[in-house]
Enzyme design. Structure first.
Site, PDB file in Angstrom:
ATOM      1  N   ASP A  90       0.832  -1.196   0.000  1.00  0.00           N
ATOM      2  CA  ASP A  90       0.000   0.000   0.000  1.00  0.00           C
ATOM      3  C   ASP A  90       0.873   1.254   0.000  1.00  0.00           C
ATOM      4  OD1 ASP A  90      -2.345  -1.487   0.100  1.00  0.00           O
ATOM      5  OD2 ASP A  90      -2.418  -1.473   2.292  1.00  0.00           O
ATOM      6  N   PRO A  91       0.367   2.361  -0.534  1.00  0.00           N
ATOM      7  CA  PRO A  91       1.163   3.595  -0.588  1.00  0.00           C
ATOM      8  C   PRO A  91       1.739   4.039   0.758  1.00  0.00           C
ATOM      9  CG  PRO A  91      -0.775   3.831  -1.966  1.00  0.00           C
ATOM     10  CD  PRO A  91      -0.922   2.520  -1.243  1.00  0.00           C
TER      11      PRO A  91
END
Length: 227
Positions: free
Chosen positions: A42-43
């Protein structure tokens, strides 16, 4: 810079970078013709990302199949649509005073072993031809989508320390496991809510983030290879 093909690289992904951002920078820096990553982060998550180039792109499925270890912090009592800090807090708050150590240990038992998991609506899984996060950003509610469940294995789920309502944890799990889903379900099974404050992937199989390069200092002549 000398072109080094047919290698794989251990990269320590920083927060806010997407896995695609890492691949894009490396492709430009190394002038690789074929490049891909094994296992999206995930970012807002940090940690180990394996990037394969040249003939090693055929090993991506192998790397993806390896067990992963994550360290993170979840917070009880509040939720967000994305289950992390990518989105704003929901308006509702949840009770936490009833949550005891025994309750948390009981919940962890339920979330360990072979389990059925519902991926987060803020994820890159495709449904109806679109990524789930595209539906989410258009305001579609999770209850409006029949998100397909998946079978995953949680080998271990350990609470390392607690500064209640913050819980520091370590999870070892199989391919395809969403840690945010575990955090969401942990909150629900505790009779509350939860979101993920931070997450770091420390291991993919035998490979450790301690051996990884920083993307800012990427040098294609430094690499790891399979034995």
């Amino acid at each position: 810079m000398e072109l080094v093909e047919d290698k794989f690289y251990l990269i320590d992904k920083p927060a806010t970078w997407t896995s695609f951002d890492i691949v894009k920078k490396m492709k430009f820096a190394g002038r690789f013709k074929k490049i891909g990553h094994a296992g999206t982060l995930d970012p807002l998550a940090t940690g180990l990302l394996i990037v394969c180039t040249g003939k090693y792109t055929k090993k991506i499925e192998y790397f993806q199949s390896l067990p992963k270890i994550y360290e993170g912090i979840l917070v009880l009592g509040k939720t967000t649509p994305s289950i992390d800090l990518e989105t704003e807090f929901d308006s509702e708050e949840y009770p936490i005073n009833h949550i005891s150590k025994d309750l948390m240990e009981s919940v962890i038992t339920k979330l360990t072993g072979e389990i059925i998991q519902v991926p987060p609506i803020y994820s890159a899984i495709k449904q109806d031809g679109k990524r789930l996060f595209v539906h989410a950003r258009k305001g579609v509610q999770e209850s409006e989508l029949e998100i397909k469940t998946r079978n995953v294995i949680v080998y271990s789920f350990d609470i390392d320390s607690s500064n209640f309502p913050e819980i520091q944890f370590t999870i070892k799990c199989s391919k395809g496991t969403y840690i945010r889903s575990l955090v969401r379900d942990f909150g629900k099974l505790c009779g509350s809510g939860a979101y993920m404050k931070s997450l770091r992937r420390t291991h993919i199989g035998e490979y450790s983030v301690l051996s990884a390069q920083n993307i800012q200092d990427f040098d294609s002549e430094k690499y790891e290879t399979l034995p």
